[in-house]
Design a protein around this motif. Structure first.
Motif, PDB file in Angstrom:
ATOM      1  N   LYS A 396       0.789  -0.983  -0.074  1.00 18.71           N
ATOM      2  CA  LYS A 396       0.083   0.031   0.165  1.00 18.71           C
ATOM      3  C   LYS A 396       0.864   1.126  -0.020  1.00 18.71           C
ATOM      4  O   LYS A 396       0.611   2.349  -0.610  1.00 18.71           O
ATOM      5  CB  LYS A 396      -0.798  -0.068   1.307  1.00 18.71           C
ATOM      6  CG  LYS A 396      -1.903  -1.224   1.308  1.00 18.71           C
ATOM      7  CD  LYS A 396      -2.974  -0.892  -0.060  1.00 18.71           C
ATOM      8  CE  LYS A 396      -4.180  -2.133   0.295  1.00 18.71           C
ATOM      9  NZ  LYS A 396      -4.893  -1.874  -1.041  1.00 18.71           N
ATOM     10  N   VAL A 397       1.789   1.080   0.934  1.00 22.06           N
ATOM     11  CA  VAL A 397       2.865   2.204   0.699  1.00 22.06           C
ATOM     12  C   VAL A 397       3.393   2.603  -0.486  1.00 22.06           C
ATOM     13  O   VAL A 397       3.547   3.755  -1.129  1.00 22.06           O
ATOM     14  CB  VAL A 397       3.838   2.280   2.045  1.00 22.06           C
ATOM     15  CG1 VAL A 397       4.593   3.222   1.896  1.00 22.06           C
ATOM     16  CG2 VAL A 397       3.028   2.401   3.428  1.00 22.06           C
ATOM     17  N   GLY A 400       1.271   4.375  -3.115  1.00 21.09           N
ATOM     18  CA  GLY A 400       1.151   5.739  -2.989  1.00 21.09           C
ATOM     19  C   GLY A 400       2.591   6.365  -3.667  1.00 21.09           C
ATOM     20  O   GLY A 400       2.329   7.328  -4.071  1.00 21.09           O
ATOM     21  N   ASN A 401       3.534   5.730  -3.323  1.00 19.84           N
ATOM     22  CA  ASN A 401       4.917   6.613  -3.555  1.00 19.84           C
ATOM     23  C   ASN A 401       5.309   6.661  -4.863  1.00 19.84           C
ATOM     24  O   ASN A 401       5.851   7.309  -5.262  1.00 19.84           O
ATOM     25  CB  ASN A 401       5.992   5.759  -2.760  1.00 19.84           C
ATOM     26  CG  ASN A 401       5.867   5.993  -1.255  1.00 19.84           C
ATOM     27  OD1 ASN A 401       5.249   6.920  -0.772  1.00 19.84           O
ATOM     28  ND2 ASN A 401       6.655   4.981  -0.470  1.00 19.84           N
ATOM     29  N   LYS A 413      -6.436  10.719   1.713  1.00 15.46           N
ATOM     30  CA  LYS A 413      -5.420   9.877   0.993  1.00 15.46           C
ATOM     31  C   LYS A 413      -4.182   9.989   1.817  1.00 15.46           C
ATOM     32  O   LYS A 413      -3.420   8.957   1.945  1.00 15.46           O
ATOM     33  CB  LYS A 413      -5.436   9.914  -0.352  1.00 15.46           C
ATOM     34  CG  LYS A 413      -6.720   9.726  -1.178  1.00 15.46           C
ATOM     35  CD  LYS A 413      -6.438   9.675  -2.562  1.00 15.46           C
ATOM     36  CE  LYS A 413      -7.764   9.314  -3.374  1.00 15.46           C
ATOM     37  NZ  LYS A 413      -7.603   9.313  -4.915  1.00 15.46           N
ATOM     38  N   GLU A 414      -3.679  11.202   2.126  1.00 15.46           N
ATOM     39  CA  GLU A 414      -2.221  11.262   2.799  1.00 15.46           C
ATOM     40  C   GLU A 414      -2.552  10.565   4.061  1.00 15.46           C
ATOM     41  O   GLU A 414      -1.301   9.912   4.434  1.00 15.46           O
ATOM     42  CB  GLU A 414      -1.861  12.738   2.610  1.00 15.46           C
ATOM     43  CG  GLU A 414      -0.406  13.073   3.174  1.00 15.46           C
ATOM     44  CD  GLU A 414       0.620  12.689   2.189  1.00 15.46           C
ATOM     45  OE1 GLU A 414       0.433  12.268   1.242  1.00 15.46           O
ATOM     46  OE2 GLU A 414       1.750  12.955   2.680  1.00 15.46           O
ATOM     47  N   ALA A 417      -2.155   6.809   3.834  1.00 17.73           N
ATOM     48  CA  ALA A 417      -0.884   6.489   3.290  1.00 17.73           C
ATOM     49  C   ALA A 417      -0.007   6.220   4.649  1.00 17.73           C
ATOM     50  O   ALA A 417       0.744   5.330   4.770  1.00 17.73           O
ATOM     51  CB  ALA A 417      -0.276   7.206   2.150  1.00 17.73           C
ATOM     52  N   HIS A 420      -0.588   3.079   6.851  1.00 14.72           N
ATOM     53  CA  HIS A 420      -0.116   2.025   6.484  1.00 14.72           C
ATOM     54  C   HIS A 420       1.569   1.868   6.804  1.00 14.72           C
ATOM     55  O   HIS A 420       1.989   1.069   7.256  1.00 14.72           O
ATOM     56  CB  HIS A 420       0.011   1.782   4.886  1.00 14.72           C
ATOM     57  CG  HIS A 420      -1.652   1.556   4.361  1.00 14.72           C
ATOM     58  ND1 HIS A 420      -1.972   0.422   4.730  1.00 14.72           N
ATOM     59  CD2 HIS A 420      -2.598   2.119   3.510  1.00 14.72           C
ATOM     60  CE1 HIS A 420      -3.606   0.328   4.283  1.00 14.72           C
ATOM     61  NE2 HIS A 420      -3.631   1.591   3.418  1.00 14.72           N
ATOM     62  N   ARG A 450       1.457  15.260  -2.647  1.00 15.69           N
ATOM     63  CA  ARG A 450       1.630  13.838  -2.258  1.00 15.69           C
ATOM     64  C   ARG A 450       3.081  13.467  -1.724  1.00 15.69           C
ATOM     65  O   ARG A 450       4.280  14.298  -1.984  1.00 15.69           O
ATOM     66  CB  ARG A 450       1.680  13.002  -3.678  1.00 15.69           C
ATOM     67  CG  ARG A 450       1.775  11.598  -3.438  1.00 15.69           C
ATOM     68  CD  ARG A 450       1.360  10.788  -4.775  1.00 15.69           C
ATOM     69  NE  ARG A 450       2.455  11.391  -5.652  1.00 15.69           N
ATOM     70  CZ  ARG A 450       3.472  10.660  -5.928  1.00 15.69           C
ATOM     71  NH1 ARG A 450       4.105   9.756  -5.148  1.00 15.69           N
ATOM     72  NH2 ARG A 450       4.350  11.135  -7.024  1.00 15.69           N
ATOM     73  N   GLN A 454       4.903  11.463   5.096  1.00 13.97           N
ATOM     74  CA  GLN A 454       5.725  10.207   5.347  1.00 13.97           C
ATOM     75  C   GLN A 454       7.429  10.638   5.371  1.00 13.97           C
ATOM     76  O   GLN A 454       7.985   9.781   6.368  1.00 13.97           O
ATOM     77  CB  GLN A 454       5.344   9.320   4.119  1.00 13.97           C
ATOM     78  CG  GLN A 454       6.436   7.907   4.240  1.00 13.97           C
ATOM     79  CD  GLN A 454       5.987   6.980   3.238  1.00 13.97           C
ATOM     80  OE1 GLN A 454       4.952   6.934   2.728  1.00 13.97           O
ATOM     81  NE2 GLN A 454       6.992   6.274   2.645  1.00 13.97           N
TER      82      GLN A 454
END
Length: 559
Positions: A396-397, A400-401, A413-414, A417, A420, A450, A454
Motif C-alpha cells: 500500500k505504501v 502511493g509512493n 489519502k495522505e 498512506a 499503512h 503527495r 511520510q
C-alpha cells in the motif's frame, strides 16, 4: 515633424507598417535567442557537472577499495602467526602451504575493478596472479620511485606487465612492507585497479565538448592530463571536484568557444530569421502602401493594438485584393505569435512536470531496506502470518509512493498512506510508540503535495527515536485561507546546526535529507513562495515541524 510633413501618405504608411511588423519579430527573436541559449547552456553546464561528479565518485570508490584493501592485507601480514614463510621463494612443503594461503588472501581482496594484488619480495619473487610479469613491471616509473624512496607511491599509467594485457589505463598503489621479522620484510604490496571504465566516461567529455581533463594528487602533482595543443585560458569554463579520501583534484576545462558553440549557432539562426523577416516586411510594406482606403486605417489601428500586446485584435477584410491579403497575413502573424507564446507556456509546464518527476524518482530507500530486512528477520523466527500483513501494508505504501500521475492529493489519502506506514513501523519495532491525529473531517478533501508527511515520519524513526520508542502527534487545521500542519515528537531533538540544514538538498558541504528537501521543493513548485516551513527543536526533548500552505480543494467539497 518637418520630416514627416514632407513625406507622402504612401511613404508614411510604408514606414509605419514596416516598424509595426518588425518590432514584434525582433522582440520575439531576441527573447527566443536569450531563452534558448539559457536552456542550452544550462543543460551543458549540468551535463558537465553531473559527469564530473560521476567521475569523482567512481574514482573515490576505487581509492577507497584500494586503501582499505591495503590496510586489511598489511594488518594480516603483520601477524607473524598468520604468514610464517621460511624463504622468500617457497622451497619446502611448509613454504608452499603458507604461500598458498597468502595468495588466497590476496585473491579474496580482489574486487570487480581490481586487476590484481601482489606481494613483491626484495629478491624479486612475487605472490599473486601468474600472468604478472614482474621484470616488465619494474620498468615502470611507479616502481622506480617507490623502490628508491621506500615510501608509498600511487600513479596512473598504461600497463604492459601482463602476459595477456587488455587494459588501456590502470591505477597502481605500491606500499612498502616494514616488519621487524620474517622474510617478507622490505617487500612491497602492489594493488592495481582497472581504470578503463573511468576513462571511457572521461573520453566522452573530451570528445563531446572538447573538454580537457586533469587529475592531480593532494600535493598538486599531475597524474593525468588530456593530450591537447590548446593552452589554458582565463575565460575557459572550469569545473573542479575533489575526492574525499585523499583530496585529489579533478578539473574539467572547456574552451569558451566550444562551450558556447550552440549559442553561436542559435544566434546565427535567429539573425537569419530576423533578416528574412525584415526583407519580407519591407516588400509587403511597399506593396500594400500603394492602396489608399479606409481599410488601411483599420489595419493601422489593429497593428497598434498588437504592438501594445493585445493579440485578440484581428482585421476582417472580405476582399481578395492587396489590402485583403495584407489583412490575412497580419492575422496569421498574430496567430503565429500566439502559437509561439502557447508553445513557450507548454514548455514551462513540461519543465515543471519534469522537475516534479525528478523529485519523486529520488525515493528514500530507508523504508524499503529496513522493512525487507525486518521481513527476513521475522521469517527466520516466526510463521508467515505476520510477514503477510507486513507485505500488505508495504505494498500500500509503495503504491502511493510510485504513483507519479497525481501531484496534489486530498489530506484523507495522505493520512491513509501514513497509517499503512505506521503499521509497518509497529511490526518492525513493536508497540513502543504512540501516534495521535487531530484533524477536522471537513477538511479531508483539502489538497496537499503527495508524500509530504511520510518523509518527516521516516526522519523521526530514523533519527529521533531509539528502537522506535516515542510519541508522535499530528495536527492539521484550517485558518484564514491556509492549512496548518504541526508534527511533533518527543525524540532526541537536534542542534541548531542540524536545524539549519534539515530541509536543504544534500551536497559536499551541506548534509540534509533528500526526503525532507523534496518536501520543501514540492511546496515551492506548487505554491511558489506562498508557504511556510518552520522547525523548532530542543535537544533531548523533541521536535515540532510546522507547515502552512494555501487552501485548495479536491473532489466534491461543500463549504
Amino acid at each position: 515633424m518637418k520630416f514627416t510633413n514632407i513625406l507622402s501618405t504612401q511613404k508614411k504608411l510604408f514606414f509605419m507598417f514596416l516598424i509595426v511588423a518588425l518590432l514584434p519579430l525582433l522582440t520575439l527573436g531576441v527573447i527566443s535567442y536569450m531563452q534558448s541559449t539559457k536552456v542550452v547552456n544550462g543543460k551543458l553546464s549540468n551535463y558537465n557537472q553531473f559527469s564530473g561528479e560521476k567521475i569523482k565518485t567512481e574514482l573515490n570508490q576505487i581509492l577507497v577499495d584500494m586503501y582499505y584493501g591495503t590496510a586489511a592485507i598489511q594488518q594480516y601480514l603483520a601477524d607473524n602467526t598468520s604468514i610464517n614463510l621460511k624463504h622468500q621463494k617457497p622451497e619446502t612443503y611448509w613454504d608452499f602451504k603458507v604461500a598458498n594461503n597468502l595468495e588466497r588472501l590476496l585473491q579474496a581482496h580482489e574486487k570487480s575493478n581490481i586487476r590484481g594484488i601482489y606481494v613483491i619480495t626484495s629478491s624479486g619473487y612475487y605472490y599473486g596472479n601468474y600472468s604478472f610479469k614482474v621484470d616488465q613491471f619494474k620498468k615502470l616509473e611507479l616502481w622506480k620511485r617507490g623502490f628508491r624512496s621506500g615510501n608509498t607511491e600511487i600513479g596512473i599509467y598504461k600497463p604492459n606487465h601482463y602476459r595477456y594485457n587488455d587494459l588501456q589505463y590502470a591505477l597502481g598503489l605500491l606500499v612498502p612492507l616494514k616488519f621487524s621479522y620474517g622474510v617478507l620484510n622490505d617487500s612491497f604490496l602492489f594493488i592495481e585497479t582497472d581504470l578503463d571504465s573511468l576513462f571511457d566516461s572521461m573520453n566522452l567529455l573530451e570528445e563531446d565538448l572538447h573538454s580537457r581533463i586533469s587529475i592531480r594528487d593532494e600535493t598538486g602533482k599531475l597524474l593525468y592530463q588530456t593530450k591537447s595543443d590548446e593552452q589554458d585560458l582565463k575565460d575557459d569554463v572550469v569545473w573542479k571536484e575533489y575526492t574525499h579520501i585523499n583530496n585529489w583534484e579533478l578539473e574539467i576545462r572547456v574552451p569558451r568557444d566550444a562551450f558556447y558553440q550552440s549559442s553561436n549557432v542559435i544566434f546565427k539562426i535567429v539573425l537569419i530569421g530576423i533578416l528574412v523577416a525584415f526583407f519580407l516586411a519591407l516588400i509587403l510594406s511597399y506593396i500594400f502602401s500603394n492602396q489608399f482606403t479606409k481599410r488601411i486605417l483599420n489595419l493601422k489601428f489593429a497593428m497598434e493594438e498588437v504592438s501594445k500586446g493585445v493579440f485578440e485584435k484581428k482585421v476582417s477584410f472580405h476582399t481578395k485584393d492587396e489590402i485583403g491579403k495584407l489583412g490575412l497575413h497580419f492575422n496569421r502573424m498574430v496567430d503565429r505569435i500566439k502559437q509561439l507564446m502557447e508553445e513557450v507556456r507548454q514548455k514551462e509546464l513540461m519543465k515543471r512536470e519534469a522537475e516534479m518527476k525528478a523529485i519523486h524518482y529520488q525515493i528514500n530507500p530507508h523504508l524499503l531496506f529496513n522493512t525487507l530486512n525486518t521481513i527476513q528477520w521475522k521469517a527466520r523466527l516466526d510463521g508467515n502470518e505476520e510477514i503477510g500483513k507486513m507485505l500488505l501494508h508495504l505494498t500500500k505504501v509503495l503504491e502511493g509512493n510510485l504513483d507519479f500521475t497525481i501531484e496534489l492529493i486530498p489530506l484523507k489519502k495522505e493520512i491513509e498512506a501514513i497509517k499503512h506506514f505506521l503499521i509497518i513501523q509497529e511490526l518492525r519495532f513493536g508497540s513502543h510508540f504512540t501516534f495521535s491525529l487531530k484533524m477536522d473531517d471537513r477538511i479531508e478533501q483539502g489538497l496537499i503535495p503527495r508524500m509530504t508527511i511520510q518523509p518527516m515520519l521516516e526522519n523521526i524513526f530514523f533519527h529521533a527515536f531509539e528502537d522506535g520508542k516515542g510519541n508522535i502527534e499530528l495536527e492539521i487545521t484550517r485558518t484564514k485561507g491556509y492549512f496548518q500542519l504541526a508534527l511533533k515528537d518527543n525524540g532526541k531533538g537536534m542542534s541548531q546546526d542540524k536545524l539549519n540544514t534539515l530541509f536543504l538538498k544534500p551536497n559536499e558541504k551541506v548534509r540534509g535529507g533528500i526526503g525532507l528537501s523534496n518536501v520543501k521543493q514540492k511546496f515551492y513548485i506548487h505554491y511558489g513562495n506562498d508557504y511556510l516551513i518552520s522547525v523548532n527543536s530542543v535537544v533531548n526533548q523533541g521536535t515540532v515541524i510546522s507547515i502552512s500552505w494555501p487552501i485548495r480543494w479536491g473532489g466534491h467539497y461543500d463549504e
